[in-house]
Structure formats: C-alpha cells, structure tokens
Design a protein around this motif. Structure first.
Motif, PDB file in Angstrom:
ATOM      1  N   LEU A 169      -5.872  -9.050  -6.796  1.00 11.41           N
ATOM      2  CA  LEU A 169      -5.572  -7.713  -6.276  1.00 11.41           C
ATOM      3  C   LEU A 169      -5.161  -7.806  -4.808  1.00 11.41           C
ATOM      4  O   LEU A 169      -5.865  -8.401  -3.995  1.00 11.41           O
TER       5      LEU A 169
ATOM      6  N   CYS B   4       2.219   1.960  -3.414  1.00 13.93           N
ATOM      7  CA  CYS B   4       1.190   2.543  -4.287  1.00 13.93           C
ATOM      8  C   CYS B   4       1.034   4.033  -3.988  1.00 13.93           C
ATOM      9  O   CYS B   4       0.970   4.883  -4.909  1.00 13.93           O
TER      10      CYS B   4
ATOM     11  N   ASP C  88       0.846  -1.211   0.000  1.00 10.22           N
ATOM     12  CA  ASP C  88       0.000   0.000   0.000  1.00 10.22           C
ATOM     13  C   ASP C  88       0.879   1.258   0.000  1.00 10.22           C
ATOM     14  O   ASP C  88       0.584   2.258  -0.677  1.00 10.22           O
TER      15      ASP C  88
ATOM     16  N   CYS D  56      -2.784   3.706  -8.348  1.00 11.95           N
ATOM     17  CA  CYS D  56      -1.920   2.521  -8.459  1.00 11.95           C
ATOM     18  C   CYS D  56      -2.560   1.294  -7.817  1.00 11.95           C
ATOM     19  O   CYS D  56      -3.281   1.397  -6.817  1.00 11.95           O
ATOM     20  N   SER D  57      -2.237   0.138  -8.374  1.00 19.86           N
ATOM     21  CA  SER D  57      -2.693  -1.158  -7.811  1.00 19.86           C
ATOM     22  C   SER D  57      -1.613  -2.201  -8.051  1.00 19.86           C
ATOM     23  O   SER D  57      -0.830  -2.103  -8.998  1.00 19.86           O
TER      24      SER D  57
ATOM     25  N   GLU E 192       1.692   7.135  -6.560  1.00 17.05           N
ATOM     26  CA  GLU E 192       0.571   8.044  -6.830  1.00 17.05           C
ATOM     27  C   GLU E 192       0.993   9.493  -6.527  1.00 17.05           C
ATOM     28  O   GLU E 192       0.612  10.440  -7.255  1.00 17.05           O
TER      29      GLU E 192
ATOM     30  N   LEU F 200      -8.222   2.867  -5.937  1.00 15.02           N
ATOM     31  CA  LEU F 200      -9.157   2.507  -7.000  1.00 15.02           C
ATOM     32  C   LEU F 200     -10.582   2.584  -6.473  1.00 15.02           C
ATOM     33  O   LEU F 200     -10.832   2.385  -5.283  1.00 15.02           O
TER      34      LEU F 200
ATOM     35  N   THR G 283      -1.068   1.295 -13.152  1.00 14.60           N
ATOM     36  CA  THR G 283      -1.422   2.688 -12.858  1.00 14.60           C
ATOM     37  C   THR G 283      -2.608   3.076 -13.734  1.00 14.60           C
ATOM     38  O   THR G 283      -2.559   2.910 -14.971  1.00 14.60           O
TER      39      THR G 283
ATOM     40  N   GLY H  30      -4.220  -1.369  -3.638  1.00 16.50           N
ATOM     41  CA  GLY H  30      -4.833  -0.447  -4.589  1.00 16.50           C
ATOM     42  C   GLY H  30      -6.049   0.217  -3.993  1.00 16.50           C
ATOM     43  O   GLY H  30      -7.123   0.226  -4.589  1.00 16.50           O
TER      44      GLY H  30
ATOM     45  N   ARG I 271     -12.793  -2.453  -7.430  1.00 17.24           N
ATOM     46  CA  ARG I 271     -11.996  -3.430  -6.665  1.00 17.24           C
ATOM     47  C   ARG I 271     -12.816  -4.675  -6.341  1.00 17.24           C
ATOM     48  O   ARG I 271     -12.329  -5.805  -6.450  1.00 17.24           O
TER      49      ARG I 271
END
Length: 869
Positions: A69, A43, A40, A55-56, A47, A75, A149, A72, A80
């Motif tokens: 996943l 990400c 996290d 971002c993920s 970002e 998102l 991204t 992210g 998600r």
C-alpha cells in the motif's frame, strides 16, 4: 425542459471539474511533485467523483511477487496497518487477483466472496463491504500495481464508474512511470559520476577540436596540473613535441568513429616522464559523434618492472648455474621454470621438468638429513643452503650445491621459491680422492686404522645416546703366514683381497670393515638391538672365509678366529672394545681356531641358551608340538565376525614360551617356514571343524611370515592348503606387516594381486608403525588395516595417539578399507574407537584368545540362534 437543461448543465460542470482535476494532477506529475503526494491526489480525485468510494493504490515489488500500500488515507487506519504485503496470486482478494489476472476484479460483497477468505474478518470489522480493483500496467506491459475502490455497502460499478476508474489508473501509471524514469536517470547519472570520479585511471573527454571538456582528479595526478587548468586546454599542451603528430592521428581516427589504443609518454610537471596506456572511444549522441572519451592508465612502473624482468630473465638464461622456480601456491611445489643450464646439468628437457617436484633428482645416495633440512626450512618459509647428491637423467650422480630462497609478494606471503644449483661434482671427486687415500688401506681399499678409530668413536657415542648396542669383531686369519711365506707376498696379497671382498659382501649399510694390517681385520656393527645379532654375523663370516680360494693356479683353504665384544655400561672408552675383541679372538684361537669367542662369560651363557632354544624349537617342529588359540573379532553390533589364529608353544621344560621370544629366532634360522605352513593348514582345518560343529564358517586371520610370503612356492602351497582343507578362500585373511612389502615391492604387490584373484583377503598388521604406510597404501590391493596396539594403549590418555587413530580410520575408509583395532583392554578404549568409526574390535576387553573347544562354547553363548533351529 428546464430540468433537462439544468441536468445537462450539471453534467458539463462535473466534466469540467474532472478535467480540471486531471490537469492539476498532470501538472503535479510534470512538476515532479513527490510520487506519494501525486497518488494521494489521484485517490482524492476519484473519491470525489464516485461519491462514497474509498480509494487506495498498491505498487508491485521489483520481483513482481507482492503488492504494498502506497496511497489510501481514506481507508480505516486499522485496515491500512494490518494490510501489509499482499501476494500477487489468484484468489488473493481483489488486488492480488487483479494483479495476477491483469484484469478488473469486482468483489460485490466481501462477506460472501471466497477470494476474501483470509482477510474477510479484518475488512468487515473495519466496515468494508465491497471492493473493485483495477490493474495498473506500464506502457511497456510491466505490472506496476493496482488501483482499488472500497465501499461500506455491497456495490457493483457501472460503465461510467469503470471509465472514471480507468482514467484515474492511467494517471497512476503515468505518475509511477515518470517517477521510475526519473529514478533510472538519476541512478544512471550516479553510476556515470562514480565511474568517472572513482576510476583509478585518468578519465577525460575532448571536444572535436581536441580541447578537454571533462577530466577527473587522476588526470591531475598524471600531469601535475590542477583540473581547472586542464579543462579547456588542448591536448597538445601536455605532449612532447615528437609525439604530437602520432597522437593527432589517433584522435582523428577516433573522431571518425573508430576506437583505438596506444602507448604514450608524457612529461609530468615535476619533470619526470610517465608512460601511459591510452584508450580512445568516440562519444556518440543521436547517432552523431560529439567528441572523444579517453582513459589513460599509468603503466610506468609496470614497464619498468617488465624491463627489469627481461634483464633478469636474460641473466638467468645466461647463467652457468641451474635455476629453478617453483610455485609455492600449489601442492607439492611444482616447477614452473627451468633455465638452459639446469637442463644441461640434469639431462632433462624443459617439458620433462615443468610440473614436477625437485625430488625427482634424488636417488639412493641422496642425504636424507639434508633433504629433511630442506623440507623443514621450506615449511618455515626460510632460505636453505645444502649440498645434495642428485642424479642426472642417465642415472649418473652429481653433487649439487643447492640454494633455495622464498619469493614474497607485497603482503609478505610466499608465492614462489627460487632454487640455484651449482654442479660441484669435480670438486667433490677431488676431495673424495684425498680423503680416501688418507683413510683407506692401499691394498684392499678397506678402512684403515685412522678411519676405524673415527668410526668407532662415532658409533660408540651414538650407541650410548640411543640406547643401542655396538659390537666389535676382531677377525684374524688362521695360518696365513705360512701361505704368505711359502707362496710369496703377491699370492698373499691376492688372498687378502679375496678375503676382504667376502667380508665386504657380508656387511650391512652402516657397518665398518677395516684392515689393521697384515691378516687382521676389524668389523664394527652399530645399531644392534640384542647380542645375538653379533653372533649371527660371526657365524656367517666363519663360513664365508672357510670356503676355498682360487689364486692363479693355486686352490687355497683358510679359516679365521673371531673375538666378539659388545658395548655395555662397564665400557667407558671406545678403544676398550677393540682390546676386548682382540683378547676374545686369542681365546678363540686357543679353542682350536675357526671359531668365535665372546669377551664375557655372561654373553656366552645367553648364547648357549639361544642354541638350546633353537634345538628345542626344532624338536617341537618335528613333532608338531604347537597349539592354535583363536581370538574373536567383534563388529560394531557386538557380533563375532571372525577370529585371528595365534600360535602357542607349550614347552615341556619352560612352560608356554612367549611368541616374542621364539618367533624372531625362527625367522632368523628359517624355522619359521615349517611353523607358518603348520599354522595355515591347522587354522583352515579348524575353521572347517567349526562349520561341522554348526557354527558356520567364520573368517579366520592368519599372520604370515615375511620369509613365507616371499618364497616362490607360497601361492602354490596356499592353493593346495585351501583345496585339502576345503576352506573357501574368501574366509581366509592373511595379515602382513608393513615391512614385508618393502623388500622387492613390485613382486610383493604382484603376489597381493594374485591373492585378491584367489579371493583371499589381505590385512596390514601393526599399521602406523612402519614408514611405508602412506606411500604404498593407496596402491595395495588390500582389504583391511589393523591399528597397532601401541596407539590403542594410550588412546584415552594421549591426544596425539587419538588423532593418529582418527586419521588412520578416516584415510582407510576413504580408500574403501576396513579398520581393526587390536589390543583393546578396557571400555573407554572401545567406546572412543566406536566414536571414531572403527569397524572391528579385538582385545581382552571383548574376548581373550582361546582354544578351539572354548571358542565353540563362546560362540554358542554369544551368537544368536538362526531361524529354523
């Protein structure tokens, strides 16, 4: 100039910020922060650098088939939650494609990108318009996942943005690899700990000085000392003094790098000695030996068992009794061990014994009841003790006092059977000599009065219980006294011996022939089904005794008179039968001697009718006064595929005589031979007539007489019949009963092979009622089996009969045989047999027997018209 300085300053500050963020994340990785938090953070870092990017991170599953996943949070929630698992494949969005191609995938506008066909609606609904995906690759080349991204506007990355993404991807790869390495190390530690803690054997390690560094709980169980006292102690503290040098040598060998195994006895704290099987292994770290691993298995009980087994084995080998061991876990209980005494007793070598069932020792004189008792007890897994007549390899019989006991494992399951055999032939021979002299006539060796009375009581009671008949024949020689008086007792005794030998030769197994004294003999005929059987024996004995005798230089002629009595409900005592037969014998003498006489007039009347029927049957044979009716055989589609030829005798006085009445008579008198030849010739001729009538040549089944089948001229006559009538051999099927194959079996099988060579079919009739079915069916060159009507009659009411029929059909089909069911009387029988897979059907329900003319009409009405007619 100021703007340039300010721009350059902002760039330096941004670069410094990026480095600080990367160092922070690297610190999280080093400090083993949970992987999800680290990802996290990565990400959020990118970002912040990309301004507007979402971002993920997705990680690949262990099989490398899907992405899921794991980070992210920026998102949209709906996206998600709906994303789920993404297949790793070409054309599967940005991430699936990037993972598949292992390259950067840029989707500049999701609305127009064909790779987003499946999820385009979902992405655009959540406001996502662009996506760049970068593969995450491990240092060893494994695919770890993807870094994506997203943008809410169509966008394409420039070189700087790709470089920032690459740096973030490197951090993701580092974090994931470190997490996987930690996981692998943790699992490895758990496996080692499990192997160490849960190993059923004692596991320990020693340092290079011989002190215990580790020890599991089983070490305590073997020594009696708690683990706390074992750790740090030298191994010598747990040994007997005499073993110290030996164990020290083994320890030094392993400390030098060579594994070794050895056995050792150690004293337990309770004073008892434990025998251990020890394995030593060197502990190697960074290519240096740091200590010795040890595994100690307690084999005390096993060694005790082995010692006891050796003692028992030696005892078994030294025994004068034969000892066998059979494997209960294998079909047919094969022998796996036989001692020397058994080999001496039977004459077979161990190689000839191993793998066989004990029944190979049985023979003609082996008691069937005793064998059945053995089988029943073994089926119940119980002990059994019997005495059997067995046979040595050279064919010599011996009496075997046999005891069999099951051997059970710790769960109570029978694994083996042990058989102890004691040869009691000498004792049996002595007992037999005593019994023989007490129960047999000294001159002829026949049963005397005492044995006769015992047998009479036994046979009389057995006949009453089983519903059979017992016949007594009282045989008295005619005019023997003048010969004895004129030529002397020596000649008379020789003549009596000759008579007894002829009488003995005419007896069946189970019959009793006794000499009461003088010239009187008595015959017991048990297990008769009808009175006429006694008549047949009497007729045969009259002819045998009437043949001339050669005694020394004398040629003598003799006859006898026979009285016949048969058990009935009016006879309450066994001895009454001898009295009745004796009285009937005197009546025979009064009628002129060399004759027999029944005790009751009713029996005489029936015998007279039998003689009359026999004469009428001969007249019918002479003028061929028989008919053939044909009963169709119907297949599963309802088509007539063949017929069975059935003999009918229209007697001008009696009407149609039942085949059940005249066929057995013809079999006994030999009249069945010309009858059978007529049936075969007429059936072949009629089938050719069917062909001429436009019906084609059907298959015809003809019942074959046992006498006809066993005649040496049978095959030659059959070939001639087929040649004369022109019937193709494959259109003829001969039906035999199982009993036909039991007499001279090898010759019968040769005849069957000859029939197959000719192309003639063979069917076993009344299948399932005989005792030879399973023994010979697999070896017989036959085509068809016919299920006996006795099973078909009750198939819809009897679960047992239904199971038997189903078993017969299954067994026959596995052997490649067709199955015919005869005696089908109603629809339910037919439907049930159809369900079980029967091939052909015969009986009143499908078609009754009919003359040839009616058969032609039947075929015209039921068979479809062929093309071209």
């Amino acid at each position: 100039m100021v703007r340039l300085v300010l721009g350059h300053s902002r760039q330096l500050m941004a670069a410094r910020g990026q480095l600080e963020q990367q160092h922070s994340i690297q610190a999280m990785i080093a400090e083993e922060v949970p992987l999800g938090q680290t990802l996290d953070a990565i990400c959020l870092m990118l970002e912040d650098q990309l301004h507007g990017g979402l971002c993920s991170i997705m990680l690949a599953d262990d099989e490398g088939r899907e992405l899921r996943l794991v980070a992210g949070n920026s998102l949209p929630v709906g996206y998600r939650e709906a994303l789920g698992a993404v297949p790793i494949a070409a054309g599967m969005g940005a991430c699936g494609s990037s993972a598949h191609d292992r390259d950067v995938v840029v989707c500049e506008d999701l609305e127009n990108d064909p790779r987003w066909k499946g999820v385009r609606t979902l992405a655009t609904r959540e406001g996502l318009r662009a996506c760049w995906s970068y593969p995450v690759i491990a240092s060893d080349g494994r695919l770890l996942g993807t870094f994506a991204t997203y943008y809410r506007r169509p966008a394409r990355p420039d070189g700087t943005e790709l470089e920032m993404t690459r740096q973030a991807v490197d951090l993701v790869a580092l974090a994931v690899e470190r997490e996987q390495d930690r996981r692998s190390l943790w699992e490895s530690e758990q496996r080692y700990r499990s192997l160490f803690a849960y190993n059923p054997d004692a596991v320990f390690s020693l340092d290079l000085r011989g002190h215990f560094a580790t020890a599991n709980d089983h070490c305590s169980a073997l020594t009696g000392f708690p683990v706390e006292q074992i750790l740090g102690a030298h191994f010598s503290q747990f040994l007997q003094p005499d073993d110290l040098a030996h164990v020290q040598q083994k320890f030094e060998i392993t400390a030098a790098g060579e594994p070794c195994c050895y056995e050792l006895q150690i004293p337990h704290r309770d004073g008892k000695v434990r025998r251990l099987d020890i394995t030593n292994l060197p502990i190697v770290i960074d290519e240096r030996i740091q200590g010795v691993y040890g595994i100690a298995k307690d084999v005390t009980q096993r060694r005790e068992h082995e010692t006891r087994l050796r003692i028992l084995e030696r005892g078994v080998e030294a025994s004068v009794n034969g000892v066998l061991i059979a494997d209960a876990g294998e079909p047919d209980l094969p022998i796996i061990y036989a001692n020397d005494a058994f080999q001496r007793m039977t004459g077979y070598t161990r190689e000839e014994i191993i793998g066989r069932n004990c029944r190979f020792l049985q023979g003609a004189e082996t008691d069937v009841a005793a064998v059945q008792q053995v089988r029943q007890q073994l089926a119940r897994q119980c002990e059994v003790h019997v005495t059997l007549c067995n046979y040595r390899k050279d064919g010599a019989p011996f009496w075997n006092d046999l005891y069999i006991a099951p051997v059970r494992d710790e769960e109570g399951q029978v694994t083996h059977y042990v058989g102890i055999q004691h040869d009691i032939s000498e004792r049996k021979a002595y007992e037999a000599r005593l019994a023989y002299h007490a129960s047999h006539d000294a001159l002829t060796g026949l049963a005397n009065r005492a044995l006769l009375e015992d047998r009479l009581v036994h046979d009389f009671e057995l006949a009453r219980r089983q519903g059979h008949l017992l016949a007594v024949l009282f045989v008295d020689l005619d005019e023997f006294k003048p010969i004895n008086d004129s030529l002397g007792h020596a000649i008379g005794d020789q003549l009596l011996l000759g008579v007894s030998q002829r009488l003995s030769a005419a007896m069946r197994a189970g019959d009793t022939l006794a000499r009461l004294g003088g010239d009187e003999f008595v015959v017991l005929l048990p297990d008769l089904h009808h009175d006429e059987q006694a008549l047949q024996v009497a007729e045969r004995l009259l002819a045998l005794i009437a043949r001339p005798y050669r005694v020394g230089e004398h040629e003598l002629s003799l006859s006898c008179s026979i009285g016949i009595a048969v058990s009935s409900s009016e006879v309450s005592q066994p001895n009454e039968l001898i009295q009745q037969a004796d009285m009937a014998m005197y009546l025979a003498k009064q009628q002129g001697r060399n004759a027999y006489h029944w005790f009751t007039p009713e029996i005489t009347h029936r015998l007279g009718d039998r003689v009359a029927l026999r004469n009428e049957l001969q007249e019918a044979i002479d003028v061929q006064a028989f008919e053939l009716h044909y009963q169709p055989l119907i297949d599963r589609q309802g088509r007539v595929v063949g017929v069975e030829a059935l003999l009918r005798w229209p007697n001008p006085i009696r009407g149609y005589v039942s085949p059940a009445q005249f066929i057995p008579l013809a079999e006994e008198t030999g009249q069945i031979i010309p009858i059978s030849e007529w049936v075969l010739s007429r059936a072949c001729h009629d089938l050719r007539m069917l062909d001429e009538a436009g019906q084609g040549i059907l298959n015809v089944a003809v019942n074959l007489s046992p006498l006809q089948f066993h005649r040496s001229s049978f095959l030659g006559n059959l070939r001639q019949t087929l040649a004369v009538t022109g019937l193709p051999a494959p259109k003829l099927s001969l039906e035999l009963t199982e009993g036909v194959l039991m007499n001279d079996t090898e010759s019968a099988i040769d005849t069957l092979h000859a029939l197959r060579g000719m192309g003639v079919g063979v069917a076993i009739d009344d299948f399932g009622t005989g005792f030879s079915s399973l023994s010979y069916l697999k070896n017989l060159p036959i085509d068809t089996v016919k299920i006996d009507r006795s099973f078909v009659n009750e198939v819809t009411h009897s679960a047992e009969d239904a199971a038997i029929i189903q078993g017969i059909i299954s067994m026959a089909h596995h052997l490649g045989l067709k199955v015919v069911a005869e005696g089908i009387e109603h629809e339910k029988q037919h439907d049930l047999l159809m369900t079980h897979g029967c091939d052909l059907f015969q009986g009143f329900y499908v078609a009754r027997p009919m003359p040839l003319e009616r058969l032609i009409e039947f075929l015209d009405a039921t068979q479809p018209v062929s093309a071209g007619e």
